[in-house]
Scaffold this motif. Sequence first.
Motif, mmCIF file in Angstrom:
data_model
loop_
_atom_site.group_PDB
_atom_site.id
_atom_site.type_symbol
_atom_site.label_atom_id
_atom_site.label_comp_id
_atom_site.label_asym_id
_atom_site.label_seq_id
_atom_site.Cartn_x
_atom_site.Cartn_y
_atom_site.Cartn_z
ATOM 1 N N HIS A 39 57.370 26.298 61.375
ATOM 2 C CA HIS A 39 58.342 26.931 62.273
ATOM 3 C C HIS A 39 59.210 27.930 61.519
ATOM 4 C CE1 HIS A 39 57.336 23.296 64.600
ATOM 5 N NE2 HIS A 39 57.764 23.943 65.662
ATOM 6 N N ARG A 40 59.737 28.876 62.274
ATOM 7 C CA ARG A 40 60.814 29.744 61.777
ATOM 8 C C ARG A 40 62.128 29.175 62.313
ATOM 9 N NH1 ARG A 40 59.039 34.440 59.542
ATOM 10 N NH2 ARG A 40 56.920 35.172 60.071
ATOM 11 N N PHE A 41 63.071 28.981 61.436
ATOM 12 C CA PHE A 41 64.361 28.414 61.811
ATOM 13 C C PHE A 41 65.427 29.513 61.770
ATOM 14 C CE2 PHE A 41 61.782 24.953 60.340
ATOM 15 C CZ PHE A 41 62.098 23.908 61.190
ATOM 16 N N ALA A 42 66.425 29.374 62.632
ATOM 17 C CA ALA A 42 67.472 30.395 62.703
ATOM 18 C C ALA A 42 68.822 29.748 62.995
ATOM 19 C CB ALA A 42 67.125 31.421 63.775
ATOM 20 N N GLU A 43 69.874 30.423 62.516
ATOM 21 C CA GLU A 43 71.234 29.955 62.752
ATOM 22 C C GLU A 43 71.890 30.686 63.911
ATOM 23 O OE1 GLU A 43 73.507 30.203 59.177
ATOM 24 O OE2 GLU A 43 72.005 29.171 57.944
ATOM 25 N N ASP A 44 71.299 31.800 64.332
ATOM 26 C CA ASP A 44 71.888 32.584 65.422
ATOM 27 C C ASP A 44 70.817 33.003 66.419
ATOM 28 O OD1 ASP A 44 71.007 35.585 64.761
ATOM 29 O OD2 ASP A 44 71.491 34.568 62.872
ATOM 30 N N LEU A 45 71.251 33.334 67.629
ATOM 31 C CA LEU A 45 70.332 33.644 68.722
ATOM 32 C C LEU A 45 69.585 34.955 68.481
ATOM 33 C CD1 LEU A 45 69.223 32.811 71.455
ATOM 34 C CD2 LEU A 45 71.169 33.971 72.542
ATOM 35 N N THR A 46 70.233 35.912 67.865
ATOM 36 C CA THR A 46 69.576 37.204 67.625
ATOM 37 C C THR A 46 68.337 37.035 66.761
ATOM 38 O OG1 THR A 46 71.700 38.368 67.789
ATOM 39 C CG2 THR A 46 69.882 39.524 66.706
ATOM 40 N N THR A 47 68.480 36.296 65.671
ATOM 41 C CA THR A 47 67.340 36.046 64.788
ATOM 42 C C THR A 47 66.261 35.239 65.514
ATOM 43 O OG1 THR A 47 68.822 36.034 62.869
ATOM 44 C CG2 THR A 47 66.627 35.067 62.582
ATOM 45 N N HIS A 48 66.716 34.276 66.281
ATOM 46 C CA HIS A 48 65.753 33.442 67.016
ATOM 47 C C HIS A 48 64.946 34.276 68.004
ATOM 48 C CE1 HIS A 48 63.962 30.190 69.274
ATOM 49 N NE2 HIS A 48 64.548 30.607 70.392
ATOM 50 N N ASN A 49 65.608 35.194 68.708
ATOM 51 C CA ASN A 49 64.894 36.030 69.679
ATOM 52 C C ASN A 49 63.836 36.893 68.998
ATOM 53 O OD1 ASN A 49 66.228 35.027 71.904
ATOM 54 N ND2 ASN A 49 67.832 36.602 71.874
ATOM 55 N N LYS A 50 64.142 37.370 67.795
ATOM 56 C CA LYS A 50 63.144 38.143 67.040
ATOM 57 C C LYS A 50 61.937 37.265 66.704
ATOM 58 C CE LYS A 50 66.446 41.314 64.827
ATOM 59 N NZ LYS A 50 67.051 41.713 63.530
ATOM 60 N N LYS A 94 63.938 18.463 58.783
ATOM 61 C CA LYS A 94 64.615 19.712 59.122
ATOM 62 C C LYS A 94 64.756 19.846 60.638
ATOM 63 C CE LYS A 94 63.815 23.397 56.701
ATOM 64 N NZ LYS A 94 63.206 24.612 56.086
ATOM 65 N N ILE A 95 63.702 19.501 61.364
ATOM 66 C CA ILE A 95 63.755 19.562 62.831
ATOM 67 C C ILE A 95 64.775 18.552 63.357
ATOM 68 C CG2 ILE A 95 62.432 19.179 64.946
ATOM 69 C CD1 ILE A 95 59.943 20.122 63.416
ATOM 70 N N ALA A 96 64.792 17.373 62.751
ATOM 71 C CA ALA A 96 65.768 16.358 63.154
ATOM 72 C C ALA A 96 67.188 16.869 62.937
ATOM 73 C CB ALA A 96 65.541 15.073 62.364
ATOM 74 N N GLY A 97 67.428 17.517 61.792
ATOM 75 C CA GLY A 97 68.756 18.077 61.513
ATOM 76 C C GLY A 97 69.144 19.129 62.525
ATOM 77 N N LEU A 98 68.178 19.948 62.958
ATOM 78 C CA LEU A 98 68.453 20.990 63.953
ATOM 79 C C LEU A 98 68.944 20.371 65.259
ATOM 80 C CD1 LEU A 98 66.280 24.101 64.744
ATOM 81 C CD2 LEU A 98 67.000 22.596 66.591
ATOM 82 N N GLU A 102 67.667 16.374 57.400
ATOM 83 C CA GLU A 102 68.083 17.421 56.460
ATOM 84 C C GLU A 102 69.348 18.100 56.986
ATOM 85 O OE1 GLU A 102 66.365 21.741 55.088
ATOM 86 O OE2 GLU A 102 64.943 20.060 55.147
ATOM 87 N N LYS A 103 70.329 18.228 56.125
ATOM 88 C CA LYS A 103 71.582 18.868 56.522
ATOM 89 C C LYS A 103 71.486 20.382 56.305
ATOM 90 C CE LYS A 103 74.354 14.751 55.561
ATOM 91 N NZ LYS A 103 75.476 14.156 54.813
ATOM 92 N N HIS A 104 71.736 21.130 57.368
ATOM 93 C CA HIS A 104 71.685 22.594 57.339
ATOM 94 C C HIS A 104 72.442 23.123 58.551
ATOM 95 C CE1 HIS A 104 68.788 22.093 60.544
ATOM 96 N NE2 HIS A 104 67.965 21.417 59.744
ATOM 97 N N ASP A 105 72.397 24.415 58.793
ATOM 98 C CA ASP A 105 73.130 25.009 59.913
ATOM 99 C C ASP A 105 72.202 25.574 60.993
ATOM 100 O OD1 ASP A 105 75.678 24.516 58.791
ATOM 101 O OD2 ASP A 105 75.475 26.279 57.494
ATOM 102 N N TYR A 106 70.929 25.237 60.956
ATOM 103 C CA TYR A 106 69.994 25.768 61.947
ATOM 104 C C TYR A 106 70.237 25.138 63.321
ATOM 105 C CZ TYR A 106 67.349 27.432 57.891
ATOM 106 O OH TYR A 106 66.970 28.048 56.729
ATOM 107 N N ILE A 107 70.163 25.975 64.353
ATOM 108 C CA ILE A 107 70.246 25.456 65.725
ATOM 109 C C ILE A 107 69.108 26.004 66.601
ATOM 110 C CG2 ILE A 107 72.727 24.932 65.781
ATOM 111 C CD1 ILE A 107 73.216 27.675 66.998
ATOM 112 N N TYR A 108 68.262 26.844 66.013
ATOM 113 C CA TYR A 108 67.117 27.387 66.740
ATOM 114 C C TYR A 108 65.860 27.257 65.891
ATOM 115 C CZ TYR A 108 70.700 29.731 69.572
ATOM 116 O OH TYR A 108 71.783 30.009 70.371
ATOM 117 N N MET A 109 64.742 27.125 66.560
ATOM 118 C CA MET A 109 63.469 27.163 65.849
ATOM 119 C C MET A 109 62.388 27.673 66.789
ATOM 120 S SD MET A 109 62.190 23.218 65.565
ATOM 121 C CE MET A 109 61.819 22.262 67.033
ATOM 122 N N CYS A 110 61.355 28.205 66.176
ATOM 123 C CA CYS A 110 60.248 28.774 66.935
ATOM 124 C C CYS A 110 58.985 28.632 66.088
ATOM 125 C CB CYS A 110 60.530 30.251 67.237
ATOM 126 S SG CYS A 110 59.255 31.059 68.197
ATOM 127 N N ALA A 111 57.889 28.248 66.719
ATOM 128 C CA ALA A 111 56.637 28.118 65.982
ATOM 129 C C ALA A 111 56.253 29.451 65.360
ATOM 130 C CB ALA A 111 55.531 27.631 66.914
#
Length: 337
Positions: A310-321, A221-225, A293-302
């Motif tokens: 990790h928590r994965f996110a597709e947008d910056l707003t979710t990632h910032n939370k 999943k991290i590799a896909g990101l 893994e194929k997905h649309d995530y471009i952000y992650m945070c422990a």
Amino acid sequence: MIGMVIFSVILTSFSFYFYQVFYGANVLQQAQPATMLIDHDDNFDSLRNNLLDAKIIDDVVSFSFVAKVLGYQDNVKPGLYLFEPEMTNLETVRRLRAGDQIPVDITFNNVRFKQDLVEKIVSTTGIDGNEFLRLLNDDDYVAELGFNKETIMAMFIPNTYEVYWTISEKALFQRMKKEYDKFWNSSRKAKAEEIGLSPAEVSTLAAIVQDEMSIVAESPKIAGLYLNRIKKNMLLQADPTVKFALGDFSIQRVLTADLRIDSPYNTYKYRGLPPGPINLPTIASIDAVLNYEKHDYIYMCAKEDFSGYHRFAEDLTTHNKNARLLHRALNKRNIYR
């Protein structure tokens, strides 16, 4: 007649003595097989003393005599040798004279910098660490192998390999190149080509993935990101690359000031992959990239529970939370660096 009898007795006695010297058991009368390292600077005297001190040979005089007769005393060969219980002097000296060594294991894992790799190798072989390090940084030599000074580390696939203690520096490079070519079979090469990366680039990305993950199952999943970020021409913004640039992996919390370091390994500052691997990625990490893994995530945070997930996110707003949750947890534990 008396003289003939005396002569026969003496002859028989000498024959028996010499038979015992050559064919009588003189090694490890009561023990299990043993090994001994003969170093490059050992001579016959030091070898003989070492064998006696280690209780590998019993009668040093007979051993020395057979070694002299067979011309071994001036022909000591370095290496790691196996001595089996009840070997004769003849068997022992022949083995040593022939340089009939046993192999040693070299294993590289948990390697990050070139010096780490050198230390792993010299710990179990007679290789000159300074010369090996020089070759790692020799532009012309590593180019012959298909690498440069930054990517050459990708050639060393973490595993356990059998080599002789006396292997030369260049011979070990050639052996690792052979293992590398074997590892990168047609199937792995096809997968690398499909995602648009060379084998060395796959190792470079795998090294980042390996440093980012604590839970092996998350690796694909991290590799896909990161592959998603590469496709979007985004900065990778991988904290481990900043730590590598700083030369400090004890950092638990990367600060804004750290992100300003001017290094080609700083993926917050420079787009694309860094010049080479920031560690020696395991086979599992390399395969995680090749089978991402194929997905649309471009952000992650422990995750803030420090579980390693990790928590994965597709947008910056979710990632910032998600990032705020982690920052609060770090502050609560007084982790500021």
